[in-house]
Design an enzyme around this catalytic site. Sequence first.
Site, PDB file in Angstrom:
ATOM      1  N   ASP A   1       0.831  -1.196   0.000  1.00 14.33           N
ATOM      2  CA  ASP A   1       0.000   0.000   0.000  1.00 14.33           C
ATOM      3  C   ASP A   1       0.874   1.258   0.000  1.00 14.33           C
ATOM      4  OD1 ASP A   1      -2.338   1.704   0.526  1.00 14.33           O
ATOM      5  OD2 ASP A   1      -1.420   1.933   2.508  1.00 14.33           O
TER       6      ASP A   1
ATOM      7  N   ASP B   1      -0.428   5.214   0.747  1.00 15.41           N
ATOM      8  CA  ASP B   1      -0.678   6.240   1.771  1.00 15.41           C
ATOM      9  C   ASP B   1      -0.829   5.600   3.152  1.00 15.41           C
ATOM     10  OD1 ASP B   1      -0.969   8.789   2.745  1.00 15.41           O
ATOM     11  OD2 ASP B   1      -2.625   9.333   1.423  1.00 15.41           O
TER      12      ASP B   1
END
Lengths: 256, 256
Positions: free
Chosen positions: A10, A12
């Site tokens: 991932d 953010d």
Amino acid sequence: MKQYKGYLIDLDGTMYLGKEPIEAAADFIDALSAKNIPYLFVTNNSSKTQKAVSDKLNAMGIKSTPDKVVTTSLATAKYIKQQKADARCYVIGEEGIYHALEKEGLIIAEENCDFVVAGIDRAINYEKLAQACIEVRNGATFISTNSDIAIPTERGLLPGNGALTSVITVSTGKKPIFIGKPERIIMDEAVEMLGLPKADTLMVGDNYNTDIRAGINAGIDTLMVFTGVTPFGELESLEKRPDYYVQSLREWTDKI
Amino acid sequence: MKQYKGYLIDLDGTMYLGKEPIEAAADFIDALSAKNIPYLFVTNNSSKTQKAVSDKLNAMGIKSTPDKVVTTSLATAKYIKQQKADARCYVIGEEGIYHALEKEGLIIAEENCDFVVAGIDRAINYEKLAQACIEVRNGATFISTNSDIAIPTERGLLPGNGALTSVITVSTGKKPIFIGKPERIIMDEAVEMLGLPKADTLMVGDNYNTDIRAGINAGIDTLMVFTGVTPFGELESLEKRPDYYVQSLREWTDKI
């Protein structure tokens, strides 16, 4: 502990927080790179192109190339192409989704569409929503890049794509097919691009409801890191815990 | 059959269909007028002022004055004034809601608001929705003029205020207080303006889910007319039937 042959990561909350890189991120990616372990970044962001995301990472010292970035726009475009290679798409969204659909050779159109595609659009207006509702009522398949209800910004939590999408859902009574995490669709695309068995792949992320659930839903082991959305305090109460968790990716870098 | 001393009457589907008057409407109102039976029009429209609605009716030969029109904007403004006479309101909406709030002496503001008021706004944009979410997250009471999910137009069913409102609901997790039909709030305002006991009042409308449910929820007898949204074929399957129903208001005019 298992040695994973590929990583889905991932962005953010895991690699950066808004405009700031997370301290351990660059070293984590360097460690993967040094051991020739393939990795892809998997993001619910639909607004940016793969290149724009990759450029942002490189500017933070985090090694990337555009083909290492799996956005919800890319996954959406690939998903639609599988259904109908010359599909007509009515699009609400920003640069990333237009770019991805066009790159897959799909037709962006204003009416008589096969698909309505809703991604975050900060230039949203009534006319766009109205035409999307008409197309959905006329039978277009309703697709939404992701169900995120809020976007963290310096100003506070602003409406995310899942919230904008709800206008069409509520008005037409038709629920969209969501592509992004925690859904399997983006994960299956990413796994295919990575080219490794799921059993050898690890999903890394900070957000339980998107990243970790995405891993669980796709049958991929998960590593949770507490540098983003989900606080450590919630770990005990989670419905199904991640396979591994760390406070910082620094703790994992030696285990790669 | 009971003789009612006052009438609450829906507009779209009951008095007119879009831009066209319904044939029996003018005579129906004339019959009330000839017998000095007070009536009010009760509409979920928040976009127009009372005067604009009244002018439209008069142009169709349906007797009205602005003070005979109860819009959701008027009911919203009165409701907020009861809660806090000098309330600061963040507003999404069109002319009708701004006009009604200002007329009640409420303050229209951009931040630090006591209330967020959402009415239909065909100039909706991301910034308006974003600021509304911020105000709601900061504690403003969230009010929506009405929950209608779609607006019938010549082009088809376009998103209604209940659909636009859902952006804020989904993003913040806070449900609004809805003012319009089928809620009691607008009905209670209308009953108070009419100045008659509920037992002597009849609610007239074509839409089961808004008009007739509003009467039921407010404890007012209902007359359903099949010139609008709800088809006659649905009568048998209704959860709770209206007290009376007619195919056309013409059938009721003699009974006034």
